[in-house]
Design an enzyme around this catalytic site. Sequence first.
Site, PDB file in Angstrom:
ATOM      1  N   PRO A 170       0.841  -1.203   0.000  1.00 11.36           N
ATOM      2  CA  PRO A 170       0.000   0.000   0.000  1.00 11.36           C
ATOM      3  C   PRO A 170       0.879   1.258   0.000  1.00 11.36           C
ATOM      4  CG  PRO A 170      -0.823  -1.598   1.583  1.00 11.36           C
ATOM      5  CD  PRO A 170       0.502  -2.124   1.089  1.00 11.36           C
ATOM      6  N   ASP A 181       4.757   0.967   9.353  1.00 11.53           N
ATOM      7  CA  ASP A 181       6.218   1.123   9.308  1.00 11.53           C
ATOM      8  C   ASP A 181       6.773   1.113  10.730  1.00 11.53           C
ATOM      9  OD1 ASP A 181       8.681   1.933   7.613  1.00 11.53           O
ATOM     10  OD2 ASP A 181       8.713   3.290   9.335  1.00 11.53           O
ATOM     11  N   TYR A 188      12.626   2.184  17.489  1.00 11.17           N
ATOM     12  CA  TYR A 188      11.547   3.043  18.011  1.00 11.17           C
ATOM     13  C   TYR A 188      11.103   2.608  19.408  1.00 11.17           C
ATOM     14  CZ  TYR A 188      11.344   4.476  13.093  1.00 11.17           C
ATOM     15  OH  TYR A 188      11.671   4.907  11.829  1.00 11.17           O
ATOM     16  N   LYS A 211      13.038  -2.455  10.679  1.00 11.39           N
ATOM     17  CA  LYS A 211      14.402  -2.046  10.306  1.00 11.39           C
ATOM     18  C   LYS A 211      15.436  -2.594  11.281  1.00 11.39           C
ATOM     19  CE  LYS A 211      12.157   2.193   8.841  1.00 11.39           C
ATOM     20  NZ  LYS A 211      11.214   2.557   9.900  1.00 11.39           N
ATOM     21  N   HIS A 241      18.569   0.144   8.652  1.00  9.25           N
ATOM     22  CA  HIS A 241      18.031   1.450   9.052  1.00  9.25           C
ATOM     23  C   HIS A 241      18.909   2.626   8.599  1.00  9.25           C
ATOM     24  CE1 HIS A 241      15.226   3.192  12.384  1.00  9.25           C
ATOM     25  NE2 HIS A 241      15.424   4.082  11.440  1.00  9.25           N
TER      26      HIS A 241
HETATM   27  N1  LIG Z   1      14.131   5.389   8.131  1.00  7.31           N
HETATM   28  C1  LIG Z   1      14.354   6.384   8.940  1.00  7.31           C
HETATM   29  O1  LIG Z   1      15.493   6.708   9.306  1.00  7.31           O
HETATM   30  C2  LIG Z   1      13.190   7.180   9.449  1.00  7.31           C
HETATM   31  C3  LIG Z   1      13.407   8.448  10.021  1.00  7.31           C
HETATM   32  C4  LIG Z   1      12.291   9.167  10.436  1.00  7.31           C
HETATM   33  C5  LIG Z   1      11.016   8.634  10.292  1.00  7.31           C
HETATM   34  N2  LIG Z   1      10.839   7.379   9.755  1.00  7.31           N
HETATM   35  C6  LIG Z   1       9.481   6.775   9.589  1.00  7.31           C
HETATM   36  O2  LIG Z   1       8.663   7.729   8.919  1.00  7.31           O
HETATM   37  C7  LIG Z   1       7.523   8.017   9.712  1.00  7.31           C
HETATM   38  C8  LIG Z   1       7.059   9.438   9.492  1.00  7.31           C
HETATM   39  O3  LIG Z   1       8.061  10.386   9.818  1.00  7.31           O
HETATM   40  P1  LIG Z   1       7.969  11.327  11.098  1.00  7.31           P
HETATM   41  O4  LIG Z   1       7.182  10.642  12.133  1.00  7.31           O
HETATM   42  O5  LIG Z   1       9.337  11.781  11.430  1.00  7.31           O
HETATM   43  O6  LIG Z   1       7.236  12.620  10.569  1.00  7.31           O
HETATM   44  P2  LIG Z   1       5.888  12.989   9.779  1.00  7.31           P
HETATM   45  O7  LIG Z   1       5.038  11.812   9.564  1.00  7.31           O
HETATM   46  O8  LIG Z   1       6.308  13.817   8.623  1.00  7.31           O
HETATM   47  O9  LIG Z   1       5.226  14.001  10.826  1.00  7.31           O
HETATM   48  C9  LIG Z   1       4.691  13.547  12.028  1.00  7.31           C
HETATM   49  C10 LIG Z   1       4.132  14.745  12.762  1.00  7.31           C
HETATM   50  O10 LIG Z   1       3.057  15.309  12.032  1.00  7.31           O
HETATM   51  C11 LIG Z   1       1.879  15.357  12.850  1.00  7.31           C
HETATM   52  N3  LIG Z   1       0.742  15.082  11.956  1.00  7.31           N
HETATM   53  C12 LIG Z   1       0.323  13.878  11.495  1.00  7.31           C
HETATM   54  N4  LIG Z   1      -0.707  14.019  10.637  1.00  7.31           N
HETATM   55  C13 LIG Z   1      -0.970  15.348  10.576  1.00  7.31           C
HETATM   56  C14 LIG Z   1      -1.929  16.115   9.869  1.00  7.31           C
HETATM   57  N5  LIG Z   1      -2.809  15.545   9.062  1.00  7.31           N
HETATM   58  N6  LIG Z   1      -1.907  17.466  10.046  1.00  7.31           N
HETATM   59  C15 LIG Z   1      -1.008  18.056  10.854  1.00  7.31           C
HETATM   60  N7  LIG Z   1      -0.063  17.389  11.552  1.00  7.31           N
HETATM   61  C16 LIG Z   1      -0.045  16.036  11.411  1.00  7.31           C
HETATM   62  C17 LIG Z   1       2.089  14.310  13.916  1.00  7.31           C
HETATM   63  O11 LIG Z   1       1.433  14.647  15.105  1.00  7.31           O
HETATM   64  P3  LIG Z   1       0.229  13.742  15.741  1.00  7.31           P
HETATM   65  O12 LIG Z   1       0.795  12.386  16.014  1.00  7.31           O
HETATM   66  O13 LIG Z   1      -0.122  14.486  16.982  1.00  7.31           O
HETATM   67  O14 LIG Z   1      -0.865  13.727  14.727  1.00  7.31           O
HETATM   68  C18 LIG Z   1       3.604  14.363  14.129  1.00  7.31           C
HETATM   69  O15 LIG Z   1       3.954  15.415  15.010  1.00  7.31           O
HETATM   70  C19 LIG Z   1       8.026   7.741  11.137  1.00  7.31           C
HETATM   71  O16 LIG Z   1       6.984   7.642  12.077  1.00  7.31           O
HETATM   72  C20 LIG Z   1       8.806   6.480  10.924  1.00  7.31           C
HETATM   73  O17 LIG Z   1       7.935   5.355  10.843  1.00  7.31           O
HETATM   74  C21 LIG Z   1      11.905   6.670   9.310  1.00  7.31           C
END
Ligand SMILES: NC(=O)c1ccc[n+]([C@@H]2O[C@H](COP(=O)([O-])OP(=O)(O)OC[C@H]3O[C@@H](n4cnc5c(N)ncnc54)[C@H](OP(=O)(O)O)[C@@H]3O)[C@@H](O)[C@H]2O)c1
Length: 313
Positions: free
Chosen positions: A14, A44, A49, A78, A111
């Site tokens: 998806p 994911d 985490y 990861k 990762h």
């Molecule tokens: N591979 C890597 O090294 C790596 C690094 C970073 C992240 N990741 C993965 O990618 C995922 C996403 O990245 P991320 O968590 O850093 O950031 P993101 O998804 O870009 O942003 C998350 C933030 O946005 C808020 N949010 C969510 N939906 C929203 C909406 N519709 N309107 C306004 N704000 C909203 C969330 O708050 P609320 O929860 O309060 O809604 C949270 O504070 C991670 O959770 C992880 O699974 C991987």
Amino acid sequence: MVTTLKFRNNDEMPILGLGTFRSEPNEVYNAVFFAIKMGYRHIDCAAAYGNEKEVGKAIAEAIKQGLVTREDLWVTSKLWNASHGEENVIPALHQTLEDLQLNYLDLYLIHWPVALKKGTEMPERASDFVPLSEVPLTNTWKGMEAALEEGLTKHIGVSNFNENHLKEIMATAVHQPEMNQVEIHPFLQQEALQSFCVQNDILLTAYAPLGSLVDENSTLRLLENDTIKTIAEARHMSPAQVALAYTMQRGIAVIPKSINEARLLQNLETLNHTLTEEDMAMLKDLDQEHRFIDGKFWEVDNGPYTADSIWNA
Ligand SMILES: NC(=O)c1ccc[n+]([C@@H]2O[C@H](COP(=O)([O-])OP(=O)(O)OC[C@H]3O[C@@H](n4cnc5c(N)ncnc54)[C@H](OP(=O)(O)O)[C@@H]3O)[C@@H](O)[C@H]2O)c1
């Protein structure tokens, strides 16, 4: 809107999944359970985490209640940096599977192209690291291939790899990497990396697709950008939906994180919208190579890694 990305064997992931980074263990159970209930089929995860047990409980409960079957779900996890090295991959993956209460993953990723001493969560000093000259990425990749061959995961890939890291493992791989998960959003569009991946049949997943909101001091806020807000108003979408739709329409998967039910639903409903070519052209102009997750946390005095070496070397 395309709703899945196809792997080489025609397995479909998806295109929109749920991120679980910085979701506290007590929050993530509800987030994952509600997400599955409202229609998310891609989660994911990562050992790093610190919440895979709670994610696993939520998945198990959703299956128990008959909301989904295991086969309906796409689960990614990861390999943490402290488990690089061929012999460490399968034991780390077994731990993740136990925590997630699963007997296979859909996708397992390295990762970071960064190695840490065993048992290190986050490094503080140079001696916490292992240089890649001592534990080459090609060696860790062999462990990933063994996990694939044992059926512990259906697909293998990497995360935070630049073109040279990818070329290095591709040169000797028996099973080629199928995914690279990197930061992508309208402020960091990664076009050169995307072309390389497309040419080599490697799919991309965008992390931090909403700009992560990780850096509270940053004056740059993706969802407050005027172009994004103007398009959102015109299309009856939220700014978050515009950001997600833009990346998905570039053929890239997105994994927005939320622990809030209304925002989880809003993000999923992005799949009901399509941006026009004109919107896409305006959003393309927002690229400014801005990383919200800048990799500087891998820099310590006299350490073997710098952010620049990770992104560009
Ligand atoms: N591979 C890597 O090294 C790596 C690094 C970073 C992240 N990741 C993965 O990618 C995922 C996403 O990245 P991320 O968590 O850093 O950031 P993101 O998804 O870009 O942003 C998350 C933030 O946005 C808020 N949010 C969510 N939906 C929203 C909406 N519709 N309107 C306004 N704000 C909203 C969330 O708050 P609320 O929860 O309060 O809604 C949270 O504070 C991670 O959770 C992880 O699974 C991987």
